[in-house]
Motif scaffolding. Sequence first.
Motif, PDB file in Angstrom:
ATOM      1  N   ARG A 261      20.944-107.184 -36.157  1.00 39.70           N
ATOM      2  CA  ARG A 261      21.426-108.262 -35.229  1.00 39.70           C
ATOM      3  C   ARG A 261      20.151-108.695 -34.129  1.00 39.70           C
ATOM      4  O   ARG A 261      20.472-108.976 -32.972  1.00 39.70           O
ATOM      5  CB  ARG A 261      22.973-108.048 -34.571  1.00 39.70           C
ATOM      6  CG  ARG A 261      23.701-107.741 -35.386  1.00 39.70           C
ATOM      7  CD  ARG A 261      25.298-107.446 -34.600  1.00 39.70           C
ATOM      8  NE  ARG A 261      26.813-107.070 -35.672  1.00 39.70           N
ATOM      9  CZ  ARG A 261      27.647-106.020 -35.693  1.00 39.70           C
ATOM     10  NH1 ARG A 261      27.899-105.435 -34.400  1.00 39.70           N
ATOM     11  NH2 ARG A 261      28.576-106.872 -36.433  1.00 39.70           N
TER      12      ARG A 261
ATOM     13  N   LYS B 180      35.459-108.844 -47.502  1.00 40.57           N
ATOM     14  CA  LYS B 180      35.728-108.141 -46.504  1.00 40.57           C
ATOM     15  C   LYS B 180      36.386-109.177 -45.669  1.00 40.57           C
ATOM     16  O   LYS B 180      36.920-109.555 -45.405  1.00 40.57           O
ATOM     17  CB  LYS B 180      33.958-108.267 -45.622  1.00 40.57           C
ATOM     18  CG  LYS B 180      33.408-108.053 -44.200  1.00 40.57           C
ATOM     19  CD  LYS B 180      32.771-108.344 -43.198  1.00 40.57           C
ATOM     20  CE  LYS B 180      33.141-108.203 -42.119  1.00 40.57           C
ATOM     21  NZ  LYS B 180      31.806-108.308 -41.278  1.00 40.57           N
TER      22      LYS B 180
ATOM     23  N   GLY C 101      23.811-106.039 -43.242  1.00 45.43           N
ATOM     24  CA  GLY C 101      25.204-107.519 -42.786  1.00 45.43           C
ATOM     25  C   GLY C 101      25.206-107.849 -41.477  1.00 45.43           C
ATOM     26  O   GLY C 101      23.536-107.830 -41.155  1.00 45.43           O
ATOM     27  N   SER C 102      26.143-108.831 -41.128  1.00 44.71           N
ATOM     28  CA  SER C 102      25.950-109.876 -40.560  1.00 44.71           C
ATOM     29  C   SER C 102      24.529-111.172 -40.601  1.00 44.71           C
ATOM     30  O   SER C 102      23.520-111.394 -39.836  1.00 44.71           O
ATOM     31  CB  SER C 102      24.986-108.955 -38.556  1.00 44.71           C
ATOM     32  OG  SER C 102      26.148-108.376 -38.465  1.00 44.71           O
TER      33      SER C 102
ATOM     34  N   LEU D  81      28.469 -98.408 -40.342  1.00 39.09           N
ATOM     35  CA  LEU D  81      27.792 -99.962 -39.937  1.00 39.09           C
ATOM     36  C   LEU D  81      27.057 -99.173 -38.310  1.00 39.09           C
ATOM     37  O   LEU D  81      27.847 -98.529 -38.048  1.00 39.09           O
ATOM     38  CB  LEU D  81      28.750-100.608 -39.305  1.00 39.09           C
ATOM     39  CG  LEU D  81      30.204-101.252 -40.693  1.00 39.09           C
ATOM     40  CD1 LEU D  81      31.377-102.519 -39.820  1.00 39.09           C
ATOM     41  CD2 LEU D  81      29.645-101.643 -41.406  1.00 39.09           C
TER      42      LEU D  81
ATOM     43  N   THR E 196      24.008-103.083 -39.730  1.00 35.29           N
ATOM     44  CA  THR E 196      24.237-104.597 -38.942  1.00 35.29           C
ATOM     45  C   THR E 196      22.726-105.276 -38.341  1.00 35.29           C
ATOM     46  O   THR E 196      22.723-104.920 -37.018  1.00 35.29           O
ATOM     47  CB  THR E 196      25.790-104.377 -38.086  1.00 35.29           C
ATOM     48  OG1 THR E 196      24.728-103.900 -37.584  1.00 35.29           O
ATOM     49  CG2 THR E 196      26.596-104.073 -39.225  1.00 35.29           C
TER      50      THR E 196
ATOM     51  N   THR F  72      36.854-104.558 -42.128  1.00 37.39           N
ATOM     52  CA  THR F  72      35.606-104.349 -40.629  1.00 37.39           C
ATOM     53  C   THR F  72      36.349-104.443 -39.732  1.00 37.39           C
ATOM     54  O   THR F  72      36.794-105.954 -39.364  1.00 37.39           O
ATOM     55  CB  THR F  72      34.584-104.984 -41.254  1.00 37.39           C
ATOM     56  OG1 THR F  72      33.588-104.311 -42.183  1.00 37.39           O
ATOM     57  CG2 THR F  72      33.167-104.388 -40.722  1.00 37.39           C
TER      58      THR F  72
ATOM     59  N   TYR G  39      23.588-100.232 -36.565  1.00 45.12           N
ATOM     60  CA  TYR G  39      22.324-100.876 -36.419  1.00 45.12           C
ATOM     61  C   TYR G  39      21.066-100.216 -34.654  1.00 45.12           C
ATOM     62  O   TYR G  39      22.020-100.220 -33.945  1.00 45.12           O
ATOM     63  CB  TYR G  39      22.567-101.936 -35.743  1.00 45.12           C
ATOM     64  CG  TYR G  39      21.387-102.715 -35.819  1.00 45.12           C
ATOM     65  CD1 TYR G  39      20.316-103.614 -35.998  1.00 45.12           C
ATOM     66  CD2 TYR G  39      21.050-103.452 -34.475  1.00 45.12           C
ATOM     67  CE1 TYR G  39      19.448-103.859 -35.408  1.00 45.12           C
ATOM     68  CE2 TYR G  39      19.884-103.794 -33.445  1.00 45.12           C
ATOM     69  CZ  TYR G  39      18.530-104.145 -34.366  1.00 45.12           C
ATOM     70  OH  TYR G  39      17.458-104.420 -33.966  1.00 45.12           O
TER      71      TYR G  39
ATOM     72  N   GLU H 100      26.406-100.260 -44.264  1.00 46.20           N
ATOM     73  CA  GLU H 100      25.171-101.966 -43.846  1.00 46.20           C
ATOM     74  C   GLU H 100      24.434-101.429 -42.456  1.00 46.20           C
ATOM     75  O   GLU H 100      25.034-101.238 -41.353  1.00 46.20           O
ATOM     76  CB  GLU H 100      26.470-102.092 -43.509  1.00 46.20           C
ATOM     77  CG  GLU H 100      26.769-103.588 -43.757  1.00 46.20           C
ATOM     78  CD  GLU H 100      27.763-104.150 -42.753  1.00 46.20           C
ATOM     79  OE1 GLU H 100      27.974-105.306 -41.887  1.00 46.20           O
ATOM     80  OE2 GLU H 100      28.910-103.750 -43.904  1.00 46.20           O
TER      81      GLU H 100
ATOM     82  N   GLY I 164      32.649 -99.060 -37.797  1.00 46.94           N
ATOM     83  CA  GLY I 164      30.520 -99.195 -37.093  1.00 46.94           C
ATOM     84  C   GLY I 164      31.385 -97.899 -35.938  1.00 46.94           C
ATOM     85  O   GLY I 164      31.059 -96.313 -35.591  1.00 46.94           O
TER      86      GLY I 164
ATOM     87  N   THR J 216      27.920-111.101 -44.641  1.00 52.07           N
ATOM     88  CA  THR J 216      28.303-112.100 -43.454  1.00 52.07           C
ATOM     89  C   THR J 216      29.858-111.719 -42.938  1.00 52.07           C
ATOM     90  O   THR J 216      30.491-111.366 -43.568  1.00 52.07           O
ATOM     91  CB  THR J 216      28.097-112.969 -44.372  1.00 52.07           C
ATOM     92  OG1 THR J 216      29.412-113.318 -45.095  1.00 52.07           O
ATOM     93  CG2 THR J 216      27.044-112.865 -46.034  1.00 52.07           C
ATOM     94  N   PRO J 217      29.483-112.042 -41.833  1.00 52.13           N
ATOM     95  CA  PRO J 217      30.798-112.357 -41.176  1.00 52.13           C
ATOM     96  C   PRO J 217      31.463-113.284 -41.409  1.00 52.13           C
ATOM     97  O   PRO J 217      32.721-113.708 -40.919  1.00 52.13           O
ATOM     98  CB  PRO J 217      29.897-112.469 -39.611  1.00 52.13           C
ATOM     99  CG  PRO J 217      28.793-113.627 -40.214  1.00 52.13           C
ATOM    100  CD  PRO J 217      28.364-113.021 -41.283  1.00 52.13           C
TER     101      PRO J 217
END
Length: 221
Positions: A50, A138, A77-78, A21, A48, A165, A23, A46, A189, A98-99
């Motif tokens: 954000r 997840k 992600g996110s 993970l 992320t 995660t 970003y 992934e 991550g 997704t969270p």
Amino acid sequence: MANFTRIQVAEVMKQTGLVPLFYNDDIEISKSVVKAVYDGGARLLEFTARGDFAHEVFDALSKYVAKELPGMIMGVGSVTDAASASRYMALGANFIVTPVLREDIAMVCNRRKVMWSPGCGTLTEICRAEELGCEIVKLFPGGTYGADFVKAIKGPQPWTSIMPTGGVSPTRDSLEAWFKAGVTCVGIGSKLIAKGADGSYDLDKIKSTTESTLKIIDSLK
């Protein structure tokens, strides 16, 4: 448009057992980090998303990966709404994470046969996600629930595939606990995407940690 089917993505997740993970809002830094995990053997990442204008970074990163890193599967992600999921799929996302469990996201991903993995924290949520076509659920935040939660879920539902995660470390003790409990893969991550003392990404360490993590996972399967 996705270049890998939902089944292909799920199979690579099962085979490798690792989803890094990451970003960053700088495209060149993002390229170097993705290249480091790729060179370490990872075949999924992934992104992320954000930050502001994250879709612009992913757009450029997706094009770079498609051209320079064959076999690398990029996901996002996110993601918290269907519109964002659709945007990222149009930019080449091969899976959406997704969270939380969002049925609107399930619908747009299923329509395009793109894999989606919702964050779930109860057996009821997990069951609903599977009813909506989820291949790999997840577990988030993984550290809150722990490996014993996975073991308990796998008892009545051995068919359920779970990716924790948060709360996963690239160490033998941590990975052994999760995989012995029955996870399909893990998302890692910042504990995998390491930074040096000056705050910059340590690309050699990222590569070597990815290699060692994959070796540990392979030995546990």
